[in-house]
Design a protein around this motif. Structure first.
Motif, PDB file in Angstrom:
ATOM      1  N   LEU A 181      52.903  49.928  66.219  1.00 56.09           N
ATOM      2  CA  LEU A 181      53.009  49.214  64.944  1.00 56.09           C
ATOM      3  C   LEU A 181      52.426  50.081  63.836  1.00 56.09           C
ATOM      4  CD1 LEU A 181      51.963  45.585  65.981  1.00 56.09           C
ATOM      5  CD2 LEU A 181      54.280  46.546  65.809  1.00 56.09           C
ATOM      6  N   ALA A 182      53.241  50.380  62.851  1.00 59.80           N
ATOM      7  CA  ALA A 182      52.815  51.161  61.689  1.00 59.80           C
ATOM      8  C   ALA A 182      52.693  50.227  60.495  1.00 59.80           C
ATOM      9  CB  ALA A 182      53.810  52.276  61.391  1.00 59.80           C
ATOM     10  N   VAL A 183      51.554  50.254  59.826  1.00 56.51           N
ATOM     11  CA  VAL A 183      51.271  49.341  58.722  1.00 56.51           C
ATOM     12  C   VAL A 183      51.044  50.138  57.443  1.00 56.51           C
ATOM     13  CG1 VAL A 183      49.695  47.576  57.830  1.00 56.51           C
ATOM     14  CG2 VAL A 183      50.248  47.642  60.272  1.00 56.51           C
ATOM     15  N   VAL A 184      51.716  49.747  56.368  1.00 55.41           N
ATOM     16  CA  VAL A 184      51.419  50.277  55.038  1.00 55.41           C
ATOM     17  C   VAL A 184      50.758  49.159  54.259  1.00 55.41           C
ATOM     18  CG1 VAL A 184      52.354  51.217  52.899  1.00 55.41           C
ATOM     19  CG2 VAL A 184      53.351  51.907  55.084  1.00 55.41           C
ATOM     20  N   ALA A 185      49.482  49.338  53.934  1.00 54.82           N
ATOM     21  CA  ALA A 185      48.715  48.306  53.230  1.00 54.82           C
ATOM     22  C   ALA A 185      48.593  48.670  51.760  1.00 54.82           C
ATOM     23  CB  ALA A 185      47.323  48.179  53.855  1.00 54.82           C
ATOM     24  N   ILE A 186      48.650  47.659  50.903  1.00 51.33           N
ATOM     25  CA  ILE A 186      48.504  47.858  49.451  1.00 51.33           C
ATOM     26  C   ILE A 186      47.398  46.938  48.973  1.00 51.33           C
ATOM     27  CG2 ILE A 186      49.703  47.964  47.240  1.00 51.33           C
ATOM     28  CD1 ILE A 186      52.323  47.675  48.836  1.00 51.33           C
ATOM     29  N   ASN A 187      46.357  47.508  48.364  1.00 49.58           N
ATOM     30  CA  ASN A 187      45.245  46.659  47.943  1.00 49.58           C
ATOM     31  C   ASN A 187      45.428  46.170  46.515  1.00 49.58           C
ATOM     32  OD1 ASN A 187      44.439  48.758  46.232  1.00 49.58           O
ATOM     33  ND2 ASN A 187      42.389  48.932  47.085  1.00 49.58           N
ATOM     34  N   ILE A 189      44.356  47.084  43.644  1.00 48.97           N
ATOM     35  CA  ILE A 189      44.526  47.993  42.516  1.00 48.97           C
ATOM     36  C   ILE A 189      45.692  48.945  42.772  1.00 48.97           C
ATOM     37  CG2 ILE A 189      42.099  47.863  41.845  1.00 48.97           C
ATOM     38  CD1 ILE A 189      41.751  50.720  42.977  1.00 48.97           C
ATOM     39  N   GLY A 190      46.522  48.609  43.761  1.00 44.25           N
ATOM     40  CA  GLY A 190      47.718  49.400  44.012  1.00 44.25           C
ATOM     41  C   GLY A 190      47.519  50.600  44.917  1.00 44.25           C
ATOM     42  N   LYS A 191      46.423  50.643  45.673  1.00 46.26           N
ATOM     43  CA  LYS A 191      46.175  51.758  46.591  1.00 46.26           C
ATOM     44  C   LYS A 191      46.994  51.571  47.864  1.00 46.26           C
ATOM     45  CE  LYS A 191      42.440  54.200  48.995  1.00 46.26           C
ATOM     46  NZ  LYS A 191      40.981  54.227  49.263  1.00 46.26           N
ATOM     47  N   VAL A 192      47.697  52.629  48.278  1.00 43.93           N
ATOM     48  CA  VAL A 192      48.577  52.603  49.445  1.00 43.93           C
ATOM     49  C   VAL A 192      47.894  53.321  50.605  1.00 43.93           C
ATOM     50  CG1 VAL A 192      50.828  53.304  50.349  1.00 43.93           C
ATOM     51  CG2 VAL A 192      50.605  52.609  47.951  1.00 43.93           C
ATOM     52  N   THR A 193      47.768  52.648  51.762  1.00 43.27           N
ATOM     53  CA  THR A 193      47.097  53.244  52.922  1.00 43.27           C
ATOM     54  C   THR A 193      47.897  52.960  54.188  1.00 43.27           C
ATOM     55  OG1 THR A 193      44.955  52.794  51.870  1.00 43.27           O
ATOM     56  CG2 THR A 193      44.935  53.427  54.194  1.00 43.27           C
ATOM     57  N   PRO A 194      48.218  54.001  54.992  1.00 47.54           N
ATOM     58  CA  PRO A 194      48.926  53.776  56.257  1.00 47.54           C
ATOM     59  C   PRO A 194      47.963  53.609  57.426  1.00 47.54           C
ATOM     60  CG  PRO A 194      48.894  56.120  55.766  1.00 47.54           C
ATOM     61  CD  PRO A 194      48.129  55.434  54.649  1.00 47.54           C
ATOM     62  N   PHE A 195      48.375  52.806  58.401  1.00 47.60           N
ATOM     63  CA  PHE A 195      47.626  52.617  59.651  1.00 47.60           C
ATOM     64  C   PHE A 195      48.628  52.653  60.805  1.00 47.60           C
ATOM     65  CE2 PHE A 195      45.366  50.386  56.320  1.00 47.60           C
ATOM     66  CZ  PHE A 195      44.020  50.679  56.539  1.00 47.60           C
ATOM     67  N   TYR A 196      48.178  53.159  61.957  1.00 46.50           N
ATOM     68  CA  TYR A 196      49.054  53.240  63.127  1.00 46.50           C
ATOM     69  C   TYR A 196      48.302  52.737  64.355  1.00 46.50           C
ATOM     70  CZ  TYR A 196      50.893  56.668  59.818  1.00 46.50           C
ATOM     71  OH  TYR A 196      51.327  57.288  58.687  1.00 46.50           O
ATOM     72  N   THR A 197      48.943  51.883  65.126  1.00 42.94           N
ATOM     73  CA  THR A 197      48.328  51.371  66.346  1.00 42.94           C
ATOM     74  C   THR A 197      49.352  51.425  67.476  1.00 42.94           C
ATOM     75  OG1 THR A 197      46.983  49.835  65.046  1.00 42.94           O
ATOM     76  CG2 THR A 197      47.101  49.459  67.421  1.00 42.94           C
ATOM     77  N   LYS A 198      48.971  52.073  68.579  1.00 35.96           N
ATOM     78  CA  LYS A 198      49.839  52.199  69.741  1.00 35.96           C
ATOM     79  C   LYS A 198      49.300  51.316  70.858  1.00 35.96           C
ATOM     80  CE  LYS A 198      52.217  55.851  72.353  1.00 35.96           C
ATOM     81  NZ  LYS A 198      52.344  57.321  72.515  1.00 35.96           N
ATOM     82  N   ALA A 230      46.009  39.963  44.808  1.00 35.94           N
ATOM     83  CA  ALA A 230      47.076  39.984  45.808  1.00 35.94           C
ATOM     84  C   ALA A 230      47.079  41.308  46.554  1.00 35.94           C
ATOM     85  CB  ALA A 230      48.429  39.756  45.146  1.00 35.94           C
ATOM     86  N   VAL A 231      47.267  41.227  47.859  1.00 40.43           N
ATOM     87  CA  VAL A 231      47.382  42.408  48.707  1.00 40.43           C
ATOM     88  C   VAL A 231      48.596  42.203  49.611  1.00 40.43           C
ATOM     89  CG1 VAL A 231      44.881  42.733  48.703  1.00 40.43           C
ATOM     90  CG2 VAL A 231      45.948  41.505  50.594  1.00 40.43           C
ATOM     91  N   SER A 232      49.049  43.260  50.263  1.00 38.72           N
ATOM     92  CA  SER A 232      50.197  43.109  51.151  1.00 38.72           C
ATOM     93  C   SER A 232      50.129  44.105  52.294  1.00 38.72           C
ATOM     94  CB  SER A 232      51.512  43.276  50.382  1.00 38.72           C
ATOM     95  OG  SER A 232      51.664  44.598  49.924  1.00 38.72           O
ATOM     96  N   PHE A 233      50.816  43.742  53.382  1.00 36.34           N
ATOM     97  CA  PHE A 233      50.925  44.595  54.562  1.00 36.34           C
ATOM     98  C   PHE A 233      52.400  44.692  54.940  1.00 36.34           C
ATOM     99  CE2 PHE A 233      46.851  42.367  54.844  1.00 36.34           C
ATOM    100  CZ  PHE A 233      45.954  43.406  55.071  1.00 36.34           C
ATOM    101  N   GLN A 234      52.927  45.897  54.997  1.00 33.28           N
ATOM    102  CA  GLN A 234      54.265  46.105  55.512  1.00 33.28           C
ATOM    103  C   GLN A 234      54.147  46.671  56.919  1.00 33.28           C
ATOM    104  OE1 GLN A 234      56.734  49.013  53.603  1.00 33.28           O
ATOM    105  NE2 GLN A 234      58.575  48.356  54.649  1.00 33.28           N
ATOM    106  N   VAL A 235      54.762  45.997  57.894  1.00 32.57           N
ATOM    107  CA  VAL A 235      54.645  46.388  59.293  1.00 32.57           C
ATOM    108  C   VAL A 235      55.996  46.895  59.793  1.00 32.57           C
ATOM    109  CG1 VAL A 235      54.039  45.644  61.625  1.00 32.57           C
ATOM    110  CG2 VAL A 235      52.874  44.630  59.649  1.00 32.57           C
TER     111      VAL A 235
END
Length: 377
Positions: A181-187, A189-198, A230-235
């Motif tokens: 699962l690869a996650v792109v999180a947006i906080n 203030i508009g900061k974009v951060t990727p996360f990866y979990t296997k 508002a924040v968001s997570f794209q998986v």
């Protein structure tokens, strides 16, 4: 949220998605200009150069070949790929001015964004300054033990995944998927951060449980007390085998996207919060940014998997947006459906976990059913 607010939020999200798609078309033209035309001017071309030069040589070779083929397309084919960017002459840099000139927003959306993108001396920033003063102390007292202003992190928690149908159709081995699962999180203030979990290899018909495992998180920036946020997570669900290159590529792409969001959305005032980087983005604008990022990443993933030979397969993508309410808001099911019950908190910083939601990812011959939660801490 009133019906009108819901319509506005939906329109902002759709408008953001449209602009994200257009921004990816700009990415494709910038890539062609840099790799084939040897241009690295300020703006998108220079941004693409930084992205491209950090990639492995084999990926650079594949990308260069793609853009050489793109440069040979006839006009109708270029319009299909590049949209309105087809009209921009090569003498015109791909910068803020060109992006803003091309974007076409519906009038209600434009009006809503304009009301939230005033100068640093305007009403928006004045509100930020107001809530940073004594008024905040009064408002905080109304919250009670939950103390929402003390929430510093929003987490996406994994609970389980069922490989209902496997992507692996080999007749020589058991049907097994390597779940990633690869996650792109947006906080806020508009900061974009990727996360990866296997999660390893999971046989068809088997459920893998890893309760309350954090697969993405955003840090709530600053202590200005401004709500809603508002924040968001794209998986993205990926069947990831040895030899896959998605993670490394997305690390570089996320840096590209972060600069794009910061420079051409926030700093340029397209969806600015008082024109100041680092200031909390108003919640409706955050939905616009979430739609923008989701669309851009979706286009990039499709392009990436069409372009490169690798052993990864995309099973599907989903996005979860979370709005932290204003300071007087009680968290319960009627007002904020993500939580099933009123949560009072214990005043000791114990994380607050929302109700479980269920996502099914289906594609590339596979179907995975997942359980997840949102957590505040």
């Amino acid at each position: 949220m009133t019906a009108v607010e819901g319509e506005i939020d939906s329109a902002l999200s759709r408008a953001g998605a449209d602009q994200g798609h257009q921004a990816f078309q700009e990415f494709l033209l910038a890539g062609e200009r840099y790799t084939v035309g040897d241009l690295a001017r300020n703006g998108a071309e220079k941004r693409f150069a930084a992205f491209f030069n950090n990639l492995p040589k084999d990926q650079q070779t594949s990308i260069h070949g793609y853009f050489r083929r793109q440069s040979l397309l006839d006009l109708s084919q270029r319009v299909a790929v590049l949209g309105p960017y087809t009209k921009i002459p090569i003498s015109t840099p791909l910068d803020r001015a060109s992006f803003r000139a091309l974007r076409k927003l519906p009038a209600p959306v434009r009006s809503t964004l304009d009301s939230l993108t005033e100068s640093p001396r305007g009403r928006t920033l004045a509100r930020f300054k107001r809530v940073q003063g004594a008024i905040v102390d009064d408002e905080i007292q109304k919250v009670g033990p939950n103390q929402l202003p003390k929430v510093k992190h929003v987490d996406l928690l994994f609970q389980s995944v069922l490989v209902e149908e496997s992507n692996d159709d080999s007749i020589f081995t058991a049907a097994t998927d390597t779940v990633h699962l690869a996650v792109v999180a947006i906080n806020d203030i508009g900061k974009v951060t990727p996360f990866y979990t296997k999660f390893g290899s999971i046989k068809e018909g088997t459920t893998k449980k890893d309760p309350d495992k954090t697969i993405g998180t955003v840090d709530i920036e600053g202590t200005d007390g401004v709500f809603p946020r508002a924040v968001s997570f794209q998986v993205t669900a990926i069947e990831k085998d040895s030899g896959g290159t998605y993670n490394d590529f997305m690390d570089e792409a996320s840096e590209y996207l972060q600069e794009k969001v910061t420079d051409e959305l926030i700093a340029a005032g397209i969806v600015a919060a008082g024109g100041a980087i680092g200031v909390t983005v108003p919640a409706p604008v955050a939905l616009y940014i979430a739609g923008y990022v989701e669309s851009w990443v979706d286009d990039l993933i499709e392009w990436f998997f069409d372009l490169f030979e690798n052993n990864d397969d995309i099973i599907g993508e989903r996005t979860k947006s979370v709005t932290l309410p204003d300071l007087e808001f009680e968290i319960h099911e009627r007002r904020w459906p993500i939580f099933t019950n009123t949560i009072q908190g214990d005043g000791k910083g114990t994380p607050l976990k929302g109700s479980t939601f269920y996502w099914t990812f289906a594609g590339s011959g596979a179907r995975w059913k997942t359980e997840m939660n949102i957590q505040l801490r």
